[in-house]
Design a protein around this motif. Structure first.
Motif, mmCIF file in Angstrom:
data_model
loop_
_atom_site.group_PDB
_atom_site.id
_atom_site.type_symbol
_atom_site.label_atom_id
_atom_site.label_comp_id
_atom_site.label_asym_id
_atom_site.label_seq_id
_atom_site.Cartn_x
_atom_site.Cartn_y
_atom_site.Cartn_z
ATOM 1 N N ARG A 6 0.969 -1.197 -0.084
ATOM 2 C CA ARG A 6 0.220 -0.093 0.031
ATOM 3 C C ARG A 6 0.740 1.267 0.041
ATOM 4 O O ARG A 6 2.100 1.246 0.731
ATOM 5 N N LEU A 7 0.599 2.218 -0.795
ATOM 6 C CA LEU A 7 1.371 3.384 -1.051
ATOM 7 C C LEU A 7 0.452 4.578 -0.558
ATOM 8 O O LEU A 7 -0.707 4.647 -0.708
ATOM 9 N N PHE A 8 0.995 5.577 0.355
ATOM 10 C CA PHE A 8 0.456 6.866 0.762
ATOM 11 C C PHE A 8 0.991 8.012 0.326
ATOM 12 O O PHE A 8 2.158 7.774 0.280
ATOM 13 N N ALA A 9 0.360 9.044 0.528
ATOM 14 C CA ALA A 9 0.993 10.504 0.247
ATOM 15 C C ALA A 9 1.411 10.436 -1.143
ATOM 16 O O ALA A 9 0.851 10.143 -2.234
ATOM 17 N N GLN A 10 2.830 11.347 -0.935
ATOM 18 C CA GLN A 10 3.307 11.466 -2.395
ATOM 19 C C GLN A 10 3.734 10.286 -3.236
ATOM 20 O O GLN A 10 3.728 10.066 -4.483
ATOM 21 N N ALA A 11 3.988 9.034 -2.501
ATOM 22 C CA ALA A 11 4.382 7.676 -3.091
ATOM 23 C C ALA A 11 2.898 7.172 -4.056
ATOM 24 O O ALA A 11 3.219 6.689 -5.070
ATOM 25 N N ARG A 12 1.895 7.462 -3.242
ATOM 26 C CA ARG A 12 0.811 7.027 -4.089
ATOM 27 C C ARG A 12 0.577 7.859 -5.183
ATOM 28 O O ARG A 12 0.048 7.514 -6.562
ATOM 29 N N GLU A 13 0.785 9.222 -5.046
ATOM 30 C CA GLU A 13 0.651 10.298 -6.187
ATOM 31 C C GLU A 13 1.383 9.896 -7.338
ATOM 32 O O GLU A 13 1.004 9.776 -8.327
ATOM 33 N N LEU A 14 2.761 9.679 -6.915
ATOM 34 C CA LEU A 14 3.786 9.241 -8.124
ATOM 35 C C LEU A 14 3.596 7.989 -8.735
ATOM 36 O O LEU A 14 3.722 7.844 -10.015
ATOM 37 N N ALA A 15 3.229 6.965 -7.946
ATOM 38 C CA ALA A 15 2.822 5.757 -8.766
ATOM 39 C C ALA A 15 1.509 5.576 -9.260
ATOM 40 O O ALA A 15 1.172 4.628 -10.248
ATOM 41 N N GLY A 16 0.759 6.694 -9.106
ATOM 42 C CA GLY A 16 -0.832 6.570 -9.589
ATOM 43 C C GLY A 16 -1.703 5.484 -9.070
ATOM 44 O O GLY A 16 -2.650 4.917 -9.881
ATOM 45 N N ALA A 17 -1.218 4.783 -7.939
ATOM 46 C CA ALA A 17 -2.140 3.991 -7.586
ATOM 47 C C ALA A 17 -2.040 3.656 -6.009
ATOM 48 O O ALA A 17 -0.857 4.136 -5.269
ATOM 49 N N GLU A 18 -3.014 3.183 -5.275
ATOM 50 C CA GLU A 18 -3.025 2.844 -3.690
ATOM 51 C C GLU A 18 -2.185 1.860 -3.464
ATOM 52 O O GLU A 18 -1.653 1.559 -2.416
ATOM 53 N N HIS A 19 -2.369 0.791 -4.391
ATOM 54 C CA HIS A 19 -1.657 -0.611 -4.096
ATOM 55 C C HIS A 19 -0.751 -0.985 -5.180
ATOM 56 O O HIS A 19 -1.280 -0.627 -6.569
ATOM 57 N N VAL A 20 0.347 -1.697 -5.011
ATOM 58 C CA VAL A 20 0.950 -2.196 -6.032
ATOM 59 C C VAL A 20 1.537 -3.545 -5.685
ATOM 60 O O VAL A 20 1.573 -3.836 -4.636
ATOM 61 N N SER A 21 1.953 -4.177 -6.625
ATOM 62 C CA SER A 21 2.110 -5.857 -6.372
ATOM 63 C C SER A 21 3.628 -5.847 -7.021
ATOM 64 O O SER A 21 4.005 -5.162 -8.073
ATOM 65 N N VAL A 22 4.468 -6.595 -6.304
ATOM 66 C CA VAL A 22 5.860 -6.689 -6.653
ATOM 67 C C VAL A 22 6.333 -8.443 -6.114
ATOM 68 O O VAL A 22 5.908 -8.859 -5.492
ATOM 69 N N GLU A 23 7.322 -8.804 -7.116
ATOM 70 C CA GLU A 23 7.830 -9.937 -6.860
ATOM 71 C C GLU A 23 9.157 -9.979 -6.413
ATOM 72 O O GLU A 23 9.832 -9.133 -7.090
ATOM 73 N N LEU A 24 9.250 -10.677 -5.329
ATOM 74 C CA LEU A 24 10.525 -10.521 -4.677
ATOM 75 C C LEU A 24 10.894 -12.145 -4.591
ATOM 76 O O LEU A 24 10.112 -12.781 -4.053
#
Length: 81
Positions: A6-24
């Protein structure tokens, strides 16, 4: 492992999404998560080194190992007065 972040504040704005999925890879650390976020979402790269990462209700250090069921949230650095 696939992680939902979950992304908040400026991170959410820059990514253009509230949630992102990543593979690690299994047993990856918060530091690896920051690197993958910057690579997968280049607009987050300037924030990536300073992102505050919370797992559940606690902030995590760069060395914290992530688990597939972790509740992960990212916040840009906060300043206030």
């Amino acid at each position: 492992m696939k992680l939902d972040v979950r992304l908040f504040a400026q991170a959410r704005e820059l990514a253009g999404a509230e949630h992102v999925s990543v593979e690690l890879p299994d047993s990856s650390t918060v530091a690896a998560l920051r690197e993958v976020l910057a690579a997968q979402f280049p607009q987050l790269a300037p924030l990536s080194p300073n992102l505050l990462i919370a797992i559940g209700t606690d902030y995590a250090s760069s060395e914290t190992v992530l688990s597939p069921d972790a509740d992960i949230a990212c916040f840009p650095p906060v300043s206030g007065g």
